[in-house]
Design an enzyme around this catalytic site. Structure first.
Site: not given
Length: 483
Positions: A2, A28, A102-103, A255
């Site tokens: 995210c 996201g 985020n995670g 990526y």
């Protein structure tokens, strides 16, 4: 996977947050949200959709205050439902709180069961809500102490921003899986204006200067009234007793991150170019041209062309108005969207031996369709070169590869994968080669002794070597399922 963004002490904080989230949209596309505070209450607007769809001028005007945090989401835990859209808001000890995460919390199932059995009423299905409940149940006296105490119960990846009427907190787990950076904006009133972001590309857009990364195990508190920063470090005794290591997600550079972002003080574009060079040196091929699978594959292809001497050409055009195929929720949608997303340049590839550079192969859906499209366009030969090792294991720290049996490299050898994809040849960058590339960019040799092998990077998706026992147990369970 995210994106989080925060800003303090600036006029039109909601609009700055909007711009920051716009720059992080690649992290996201399911939902977006912003919370603002005027040092009295917290105002929040969030909804499903892209940043530009969720926020119009009328919503941003209603988000009053000079301090804000925001979130863009794609779901790895809990699913894509309205109650999971962040930032999540609550009251803890009478203090309004807004949180962006985020995670992925690896022990969320155990925590959820314990909370529900002890009477907690949970609204969402994602793991982020559990953090708020753990803080609310802490018997510690101050908000900061509750915050620090809650992390002793969490296992997994969490880079967090937490906004209250008095403070903005930035938190990174002790392994440091996910990036979170601090920057500074010019302020008009003499007080410092701080920016926090998952990637520095968002700082570039709003005109902030990158200062540093938030360290693993650090809680950075910013007092909104003064702009004063203080760093705190939560209890690492349990972390050290389990012999865990710093483990930055190497897939951020392979990526996820935008090429123009500094991620852990390494420019993603430079890292990918070097991966392409290493790929050419270790996996040469006789070809007429090098083409990329856009977008993350572009610097890798340029690096491959540079090292090999084979000309780089634009052989695939990407439609940027179609979301990433990798994060679409169902296989049938992924199949259809590859054709919507990528189109070969027929006059360029016709009759040519083409080497295609991509960042990774996860399920193999995109790679197979690309090879099919290139042959349909008249390519004589299509050789695949992948600038990372085969993805064999699921990630429990925030990447959408939840099932081991879905990973092509888990059920096929590289030779079988080549036959399945229908490429002329297929080759990968090895884990050792990838680590060697990243170590060249690490400026200070501050690694723990145990980290020298992997350079402080998490490579669990390639190796199956997780940092915690819970993830290892889940991995073993999925191994039995595959077998």
């Amino acid at each position: 996977m995210c994106g989080v963004f925060g800003v303090t002490n600036t006029e039109n904080a909601s609009k700055i947050a909007y711009l920051g989230l716009f720059a992080l949209q690649h992290r996201g596309q399911e939902s977006a949200g912003i919370s603002c505070t005027d040092e009295n209450v917290i105002h929040t607007h969030r909804n499903a959709g892209l940043v530009s769809d969720v926020f119009k001028e009328e919503q941003l005007v209603k988000l009053e205050g000079n301090h804000a945090l925001g979130h863009v989401r794609y779901s790895t835990a809990g699913g894509n439902i309205g109650a999971n859209i962040q930032p999540l808001t609550a009251r803890i000890g009478g203090i309004p709180v807004s949180l962006s995460h985020n995670g992925n919390i690896v022990n969320s199932d155990e925590l959820r069961t314990h909370l529900e059995n002890s009477g907690a009423i949970l609204q969402a299905t994602a793991d982020t809500e559990l953090i708020l409940h753990i803080m609310a149940r802490s018997n510690k006296a101050t908000f900061l102490e509750k915050l620090m105490h809650s992390f002793e119960e969490l296992c997994g990846a969490f880079s967090l921003l937490i906004l209250t009427p008095t403070h903005l907190y930035a938190v990174v787990d002790a392994c440091g899986y996910r990036p979170l950076s601090l920057g500074k904006l010019k302020s008009s009133n003499g007080l410092p204006s701080w920016v926090l972001s998952s990637e520095t590309c968002a700082m570039d857009l709003v005109g902030a200067t990158f200062i540093r990364d938030i360290a693993p195990g650090e809680i950075l508190s910013i007092e909104l009234a003064t702009g004063e920063r203080k760093s705190h470090y939560f209890n690492l005794t349990a972390f050290q007793s389990l012999k865990r290591q710093h483990a930055k997600c190497i897939f951020e550079h392979v990526y996820f991150a935008r090429p123009d972002s500094l991620v852990w003080n390494i420019l993603a574009n430079d890292a990918r170019f070097a991966m392409g060079e290493a790929l050419a040196k270790n996996n040469p091929v006789d070809a007429d041209m090098v083409i990329a699978v856009p977008d993350s594959g572009v610097p890798m292809a340029m690096g491959y062309a540079h090292a090999s001497g084979i000309p780089y050409k634009i052989g695939l055009i990407r439609n940027h108005y179609v979301g990433r195929t990798f994060i679409e929720p169902t296989q049938n949608v992924r199949n259809f969207k590859v054709r919507l997303k990528l189109n070969p340049v027929r006059e360029t590839v016709r009759g040519k031996k083409v080497v295609v550079i991509d960042d990774s192969i996860v399920r193999g859906t995109t790679s197979r369709k690309i090879i099919e499209l290139l042959y349909e366009a008249g390519a004589k030969e299509v050789h695949m070169r992948i600038a990372s090792p085969p993805v064999k294991y699921p990630c429990y720290y925030g990447i959408d590869t939840p099932k081991r049996k879905e990973l092509l490299a888990q059920i096929m050898t590289p030779l079988e994968m080549n036959d399945h994809l229908k490429s002329e040849t297929l080759a990968f960058l090895s884990e050792e080669q990838l680590i060697a590339v990243m170590q060249k960019f690490q400026q200070k040799p501050t690694l723990q002794k145990e980290e020298k092998e992997n350079g402080g990077w998490c490579t669990a998706c390639f190796t199956g070597n997780y940092q915690d026992e819970i993830a290892q147990t889940k991995g073993y369970a999925e191994k039995r399922e595959v077998l």
